[in-house]
Design an enzyme around this catalytic site. Sequence first.
Site, PDB file in Angstrom:
ATOM      1  N   ARG A   1       0.809  -1.221   0.000  1.00 53.94           N
ATOM      2  CA  ARG A   1       0.000   0.000   0.000  1.00 53.94           C
ATOM      3  C   ARG A   1       0.845   1.275   0.000  1.00 53.94           C
ATOM      4  O   ARG A   1       0.450   2.288  -0.586  1.00 53.94           O
ATOM      5  CB  ARG A   1      -0.912  -0.018   1.227  1.00 53.94           C
ATOM      6  CG  ARG A   1      -1.969   1.074   1.226  1.00 53.94           C
ATOM      7  CD  ARG A   1      -2.992   0.788   2.308  1.00 53.94           C
ATOM      8  NE  ARG A   1      -4.071   1.761   2.335  1.00 53.94           N
ATOM      9  CZ  ARG A   1      -4.389   2.464   3.427  1.00 53.94           C
ATOM     10  NH1 ARG A   1      -3.710   2.305   4.543  1.00 53.94           N
ATOM     11  NH2 ARG A   1      -5.396   3.310   3.395  1.00 53.94           N
TER      12      ARG A   1
ATOM     13  N   HIS B   1       0.184   4.709  -2.176  1.00 51.47           N
ATOM     14  CA  HIS B   1      -0.068   6.030  -1.582  1.00 51.47           C
ATOM     15  C   HIS B   1       1.041   7.026  -1.922  1.00 51.47           C
ATOM     16  O   HIS B   1       0.817   8.232  -1.891  1.00 51.47           O
ATOM     17  CB  HIS B   1      -0.252   5.899  -0.067  1.00 51.47           C
ATOM     18  CG  HIS B   1      -1.618   5.413   0.313  1.00 51.47           C
ATOM     19  ND1 HIS B   1      -2.196   5.659   1.530  1.00 51.47           N
ATOM     20  CD2 HIS B   1      -2.529   4.700  -0.390  1.00 51.47           C
ATOM     21  CE1 HIS B   1      -3.412   5.105   1.562  1.00 51.47           C
ATOM     22  NE2 HIS B   1      -3.629   4.520   0.418  1.00 51.47           N
TER      23      HIS B   1
ATOM     24  N   ASN C   1      -4.012   8.244   5.032  1.00 50.57           N
ATOM     25  CA  ASN C   1      -2.784   7.772   5.690  1.00 50.57           C
ATOM     26  C   ASN C   1      -2.894   7.781   7.219  1.00 50.57           C
ATOM     27  O   ASN C   1      -2.192   7.025   7.894  1.00 50.57           O
ATOM     28  CB  ASN C   1      -1.584   8.648   5.300  1.00 50.57           C
ATOM     29  CG  ASN C   1      -1.201   8.495   3.839  1.00 50.57           C
ATOM     30  OD1 ASN C   1      -1.450   7.454   3.237  1.00 50.57           O
ATOM     31  ND2 ASN C   1      -0.607   9.534   3.269  1.00 50.57           N
TER      32      ASN C   1
ATOM     33  N   HIS D   1      -6.331  -5.735  -2.451  1.00 52.13           N
ATOM     34  CA  HIS D   1      -7.153  -5.943  -1.252  1.00 52.13           C
ATOM     35  C   HIS D   1      -7.408  -7.429  -0.990  1.00 52.13           C
ATOM     36  O   HIS D   1      -8.238  -7.765  -0.159  1.00 52.13           O
ATOM     37  CB  HIS D   1      -8.477  -5.177  -1.366  1.00 52.13           C
ATOM     38  CG  HIS D   1      -8.322  -3.691  -1.230  1.00 52.13           C
ATOM     39  ND1 HIS D   1      -9.351  -2.792  -1.382  1.00 52.13           N
ATOM     40  CD2 HIS D   1      -7.219  -2.928  -0.958  1.00 52.13           C
ATOM     41  CE1 HIS D   1      -8.907  -1.556  -1.204  1.00 52.13           C
ATOM     42  NE2 HIS D   1      -7.612  -1.606  -0.952  1.00 52.13           N
TER      43      HIS D   1
HETATM   44  C1  HEM Z   1      -9.421   1.743  -5.680  1.00 48.03           C
HETATM   45  C2  HEM Z   1      -9.383   2.584  -4.673  1.00 48.03           C
HETATM   46  C3  HEM Z   1      -8.919   2.205  -3.298  1.00 48.03           C
HETATM   47  C4  HEM Z   1      -9.536   2.540  -2.142  1.00 48.03           C
HETATM   48  C5  HEM Z   1     -10.784   3.392  -1.984  1.00 48.03           C
HETATM   49  C6  HEM Z   1      -8.771   1.943  -1.081  1.00 48.03           C
HETATM   50  C7  HEM Z   1      -9.081   2.065   0.265  1.00 48.03           C
HETATM   51  C8  HEM Z   1      -8.472   1.369   1.273  1.00 48.03           C
HETATM   52  C9  HEM Z   1      -8.870   1.406   2.656  1.00 48.03           C
HETATM   53  C10 HEM Z   1      -9.997   2.265   3.222  1.00 48.03           C
HETATM   54  C11 HEM Z   1      -8.062   0.571   3.343  1.00 48.03           C
HETATM   55  C12 HEM Z   1      -8.094   0.294   4.844  1.00 48.03           C
HETATM   56  C13 HEM Z   1      -7.245   1.308   5.547  1.00 48.03           C
HETATM   57  C14 HEM Z   1      -7.450   1.334   7.035  1.00 48.03           C
HETATM   58  O1  HEM Z   1      -8.565   1.115   7.508  1.00 48.03           O
HETATM   59  O2  HEM Z   1      -6.469   1.619   7.769  1.00 48.03           O
HETATM   60  C15 HEM Z   1      -7.146  -0.006   2.397  1.00 48.03           C
HETATM   61  C16 HEM Z   1      -6.163  -0.915   2.717  1.00 48.03           C
HETATM   62  C17 HEM Z   1      -5.280  -1.429   1.806  1.00 48.03           C
HETATM   63  N1  HEM Z   1      -5.144  -1.053   0.494  1.00 48.03           N
HETATM   64 FE1  HEM Z   1      -6.455   0.044  -0.564  1.00 48.03          FE
HETATM   65  N2  HEM Z   1      -7.723   1.263  -1.604  1.00 48.03           N
HETATM   66  C18 HEM Z   1      -7.760   1.400  -2.965  1.00 48.03           C
HETATM   67  C19 HEM Z   1      -6.830   0.911  -3.856  1.00 48.03           C
HETATM   68  C20 HEM Z   1      -5.693   0.227  -3.494  1.00 48.03           C
HETATM   69  C21 HEM Z   1      -4.589  -0.047  -4.373  1.00 48.03           C
HETATM   70  C22 HEM Z   1      -4.489   0.441  -5.813  1.00 48.03           C
HETATM   71  C23 HEM Z   1      -3.683  -0.758  -3.657  1.00 48.03           C
HETATM   72  C24 HEM Z   1      -2.345  -1.291  -4.082  1.00 48.03           C
HETATM   73  C25 HEM Z   1      -2.031  -1.635  -5.313  1.00 48.03           C
HETATM   74  C26 HEM Z   1      -4.225  -0.942  -2.342  1.00 48.03           C
HETATM   75  C27 HEM Z   1      -3.645  -1.666  -1.337  1.00 48.03           C
HETATM   76  C28 HEM Z   1      -4.146  -1.788  -0.063  1.00 48.03           C
HETATM   77  C29 HEM Z   1      -3.636  -2.726   0.926  1.00 48.03           C
HETATM   78  C30 HEM Z   1      -2.576  -3.766   0.669  1.00 48.03           C
HETATM   79  C31 HEM Z   1      -4.329  -2.475   2.112  1.00 48.03           C
HETATM   80  C32 HEM Z   1      -4.115  -3.145   3.482  1.00 48.03           C
HETATM   81  C33 HEM Z   1      -3.016  -2.382   4.195  1.00 48.03           C
HETATM   82  C34 HEM Z   1      -2.661  -2.905   5.575  1.00 48.03           C
HETATM   83  O3  HEM Z   1      -3.196  -3.900   6.043  1.00 48.03           O
HETATM   84  O4  HEM Z   1      -1.783  -2.269   6.207  1.00 48.03           O
HETATM   85  N3  HEM Z   1      -5.428  -0.302  -2.268  1.00 48.03           N
HETATM   86  N4  HEM Z   1      -7.412   0.508   1.148  1.00 48.03           N
END
Ligand code: HEM
Length: 344
Positions: free
Chosen positions: A68, A72, A100, A200
């Site tokens: 992630r 970001h 973030n 995800h």
């Molecule tokens: C399409 C739009 C996207 C939205 C709206 C989105 C939103 C989110 C949200 C809300 C979380 C949870 C954060 C939290 O509660 O702390 C999350 C986690 C995550 N996102 Fe996304 N995301 C998107 C796209 C992506 C992309 C493009 C990637 C990487 C290529 C990605 C990788 C991740 C990963 C791996 C997590 C888990 C991180 C962790 O466990 O530390 N996301 N995302």
Amino acid sequence: MGTSRGASTAILCMAALLVVISTISTTSAQELTTTFYDQKCPSLFAIVKQQVQIAVKAEKRMAASLVRLHFHDCFVNGCDGSILLDDAPGIVTEKNIGGNNNSARGFEVIDTIKSILECACPNTVSCADILAITSRDSAVEVGLTESYPVYFGRRDSLNSSDSIVNDFLPSPAFNYAELKNNFHNVSLNETDLIALSGAHTIGRVRCQIITATTIDDTNINAVYRAQLAKECDPALFDPITTLKNLDLKTPDKFDNNYFKNLRRNEGILTSDQTLQSTPGINVDIVKDYAQNKENFYRDYGLSSIKMGNIKVLTGNKGEIRKNCRFVNPVPSIKLPTDPRVASE
Ligand code: HEM
Ligand SMILES: *[C@@H]1O[C@H](CO)[C@@H](O)[C@H](O)[C@H]1NC(C)=O
Ligand SMILES: *[C@@H]1O[C@H](CO)[C@@H](O)[C@H](O)[C@H]1NC(C)=O
Ligand SMILES: *[C@@H]1O[C@H](CO)[C@@H](O)[C@H](O)[C@H]1NC(C)=O
Ligand SMILES: *[C@@H]1O[C@H](CO)[C@@H](O)[C@H](O)[C@H]1NC(C)=O
């Protein structure tokens, strides 16, 4: 003898100069290459792979957090390492803003990799490039069986982009049109949106987000929502520290279950489920990835390479930071503004 040594030194210097000139002309072409560090820092690959293995062994989720970070970084004013900067005079960190805040993590792993690289090949590998290769190696470490080449040659920003974090990071409440726009804004299309959302398939989400987006989203399976509402009841559980798996089937494996979940209406975020619930070519792409894991893996790699090209600094733009948390020169006294720094 004195003259011949002088002459050979001159030849060596000219040879060195030619190398320098040819390096400048290739890097100023604004193109990233897979071979950028092959001569300058061949140990980069082994160092990152090993450190990712160590970090993921200590905590499975770290693979997700590191994937992630690169996303970001890239979406907010390009893949320039700006997300890694801490507060300092003239710099407001991006770490505590919007998507973030209480969420971006993995900075200590990047610090460790950077400090090893500063021993192995000082002043050579940018923090932005470290994020790109760390993201790839993390996905591979937890199951992405079809790896992809990482392109290098990014340089690090001289500032952060705190004020625009909220403009560029997509919201989990976005509908399909908003997501599509948000990705188009950085030259990524619908295939990229869906393939990259497949990240995800690993990682966690805070209950705070689930309560705000998932609970009332009728695109999402009602039984699943009722269960999440119970497990995220703000009267019983801290909404920031209580976490749910983004992929309810195989939370720590980089597979294609994310897309299978979407087809059962068990996407956990509104921005996930809408990829399946909104009519359009997106539905066919989700179906393809759910049925053909290798197509997802292929497109995830291609889209990651595309994402890694967003507004990169190359040639003589930006710098190679010594410490990913600070623009050069690194302040001699660490400023205790970031709790993650203060606790070290
Ligand atoms: C399409 C739009 C996207 C939205 C709206 C989105 C939103 C989110 C949200 C809300 C979380 C949870 C954060 C939290 O509660 O702390 C999350 C986690 C995550 N996102 Fe996304 N995301 C998107 C796209 C992506 C992309 C493009 C990637 C990487 C290529 C990605 C990788 C991740 C990963 C791996 C997590 C888990 C991180 C962790 O466990 O530390 N996301 N995302
Ligand atoms: C970050 O989250 C904390 C709650 O932990 C909140 O107090 C703060 O206002 C948030 N910062 C921003 C910029 O949203
Ligand atoms: C960072 O610096 C660049 C180049 O000097 C500038 O274009 C950009 O607006 C700056 N960003 C911020 C957030 O100050
Ligand atoms: C697109 O980028 C602009 C800044 O260039 C930003 O203000 C706007 O919010 C972005 N739109 C979306 C949908 O992300
Ligand atoms: C997105 O771009 C890629 C090339 O980068 C292309 O192969 C793909 O077909 C495009 N997808 C859509 C939906 O236009």
